[in-house]
Design an enzyme around this catalytic site. Structure first.
Site, PDB file in Angstrom:
ATOM      1  N   ASP A 121      14.753   2.865 -46.427  1.00  0.00           N
ATOM      2  CA  ASP A 121      13.610   2.251 -45.737  1.00  0.00           C
ATOM      3  C   ASP A 121      13.082   3.233 -44.699  1.00  0.00           C
ATOM      4  O   ASP A 121      13.790   3.615 -43.766  1.00  0.00           O
ATOM      5  CB  ASP A 121      14.117   0.970 -45.066  1.00  0.00           C
ATOM      6  CG  ASP A 121      13.018   0.154 -44.420  1.00  0.00           C
ATOM      7  OD1 ASP A 121      12.036   0.753 -43.933  1.00  0.00           O
ATOM      8  OD2 ASP A 121      13.162  -1.074 -44.387  1.00  0.00           O
ATOM      9  N   SER A 148      10.882  -7.942 -42.175  1.00  0.00           N
ATOM     10  CA  SER A 148      10.360  -7.006 -41.191  1.00  0.00           C
ATOM     11  C   SER A 148       9.925  -7.762 -39.933  1.00  0.00           C
ATOM     12  O   SER A 148      10.762  -8.400 -39.288  1.00  0.00           O
ATOM     13  CB  SER A 148       9.225  -6.191 -41.826  1.00  0.00           C
ATOM     14  OG  SER A 148       8.944  -5.048 -41.062  1.00  0.00           O
ATOM     15  N   HIS A 198      11.439  -0.419 -48.089  1.00  0.00           N
ATOM     16  CA  HIS A 198      10.951  -1.557 -47.294  1.00  0.00           C
ATOM     17  C   HIS A 198      10.077  -2.514 -48.119  1.00  0.00           C
ATOM     18  O   HIS A 198       9.526  -3.467 -47.589  1.00  0.00           O
ATOM     19  CB  HIS A 198      10.127  -0.993 -46.123  1.00  0.00           C
ATOM     20  CG  HIS A 198       9.944  -1.933 -44.967  1.00  0.00           C
ATOM     21  ND1 HIS A 198      10.982  -2.349 -44.170  1.00  0.00           N
ATOM     22  CD2 HIS A 198       8.839  -2.552 -44.457  1.00  0.00           C
ATOM     23  CE1 HIS A 198      10.529  -3.160 -43.214  1.00  0.00           C
ATOM     24  NE2 HIS A 198       9.230  -3.299 -43.373  1.00  0.00           N
TER      25      HIS A 198
END
Lengths: 278, 278
Positions: free
Chosen positions: A223, A147, A256
């Site tokens: 995600d 991320s 995620h």
């Protein structure tokens, strides 16, 4: 450097250190996993840059990274995601300030005093590792992250050609200058001039100055951040435009979380091993 | 049964459920990892019983158990360690009350209303799994656990001959009737008559009624609880006295943490696989 935690794991050793950072002007904490192989020979080094709100512990506890590092004989270094402490500027949001350093050097008040994560990760911490870990082979460094940390891995790699022999990312922020997370952080840390932002935008960097090191990305299709914050397709297009070799795997049904990372981290270690071994 | 969380991981699915427990008279939460293989065939079931203060998440997040379950094609069930909730009795200590059910049925006030973890794990939850998961093969069940959960795994196995085809434990409490954790919990839950305690003491059980299933135990030598609370050597002696086959591995330098469990869980899955696979 002060040892704050030490745990035997997978035949190697997980150690957590505090040190006074000259770059960030505060005490910074990081973790190192040293595999058994480092007792007798130099070992490659994998940098893992974490995402928003995380510190060293998320990846060491939840991703299975030490098992893989033990198998491959890699040292893993997990820095924090920002300066921290009572004297360090902060924000009420989880996506700015402590836990959200974005791996850049801030130039704007109140962030400019402490938030120098780019220099910290690219210069100060490698120098410390070189000094303190004789068998860390800094000629064989790879970098990855998740991320915000995927953004860090991609941009630090592209800004420092030749430094990292291998690079990959999980669900990276690839176009921070175009998405809310990046817009908020960049305007706070480096100001409103958007041309400055492009120096820290993986899409802009990869089109302008592609690398001869191929890039691996894994991204879950379930995600929640994909559509608004991540927009993986922009990186695909930017690599096309720049002539950058890239492998982007869209993973059906994955989100995620660290469950996603843990699932595909073995593939990433194979990827790094191809470049870092021999 | 209400689905509260669902995460794709390692090609399979992690699901967390709430259900109204008739045994514990409250809502109980548990997690199930269903491997990909269960889409097409029945799969063995591994019960993982957690230690003091834990719930389903510790083992699913920190041990690497889903990766192993995906590889072996095992379903993993991770129950909670006690009843929980505002209406459920509790204690200020981490080692009594919520998070510390000890896998026995309480007979004493105020615990007797909710704390029936033995019947919950051995009867109610398996019945629910059988009803809700068509491809859980309850003819092929194994059980393992950590610390208090190691005590649970050993005692439930020894109390229910033939139920579990394989059994193992990490750093188990083996002699609760002789150590502070067990003395505190047993006196609170089932009263001061120590002859009752022996019905839930793995050492006493294994000497009196050994099993024809061999037992695997891993124990770290740097475990802070080894000397006072765990005393692994007592189980070695009790197995000798009862003629129980046991393999006890003392692991140099490992502590009581999930780093220790994650390191040796692959060996335990191999152990269970020998018994559960055809």
């Amino acid at each position: 450097m002060e040892l704050v935690e030490q745990k035997k794991a997978f035949g190697g050793m997980l150690e957590v250190f505090d040190h006074q950072s000259e770059t960030c002007h505060c005490v910074m904490r990081f973790a190192v996993f040293t595999p058994q192989q480092a007792k007798t020979s130099k070992v490659p080094v994998i940098w893992y840059l974490s995402g928003l709100t995380c510190n060293w512990s998320n990846v060491m506890e939840k991703s299975g990274i030490m098992r893989l590092a033990a198998e491959h004989g890699f040292m893993v270094i997990a820095p924090d995601t920002s300066p921290r402490g009572d004297d360090v500027a902060n924000d009420d949001g989880y996506d700015l300030g402590q836990g959200a350093g974005f791996y850049i050097n801030a130039t704007q008040a109140p962030w400019a005093k402490h938030f120098h994560m780019e220099t910290y990760i690219a210069e100060e911490l490698p120098a410390l590792i070189k000094k303190e870990f004789a068998n860390a082979d800094l000629e064989r460094q790879g970098i990855t992250g998740h991320s915000m940390g995927g953004h860090g891995a991609l941009t630090l790699h592209l800004k420092n050609p030749g430094r990292y022999k291998s690079v990959s990312a999980f669900a990276p922020i690839v176009a921070p200058s175009k998405v809310p997370w990046g817009e908020k952080a960049f305007s706070a840390y480096i100001g409103e001039d958007r041309t400055d932002w492009l120096k820290h935008d993986a899409c802009a960097l990869v089109t302008a100055t592609p690398s001869d090191v191929p890039i691996l990305i894994d991204q879950g299709t379930a995600d929640n951040f994909l559509e608004e914050q991540l927009q993986t397709h922009l990186f695909d297009e930017a690599c096309d435009a720049g002539g950058q070799k890239v492998e982007i795997n869209m993973r059906e049904g994955y989100d995620h979380s660290y469950y996603f990372i843990a699932t595909f981290l073995p593939d990433h270690f194979e990827w790094h091993a191809k470049a870092l071994k021999d």
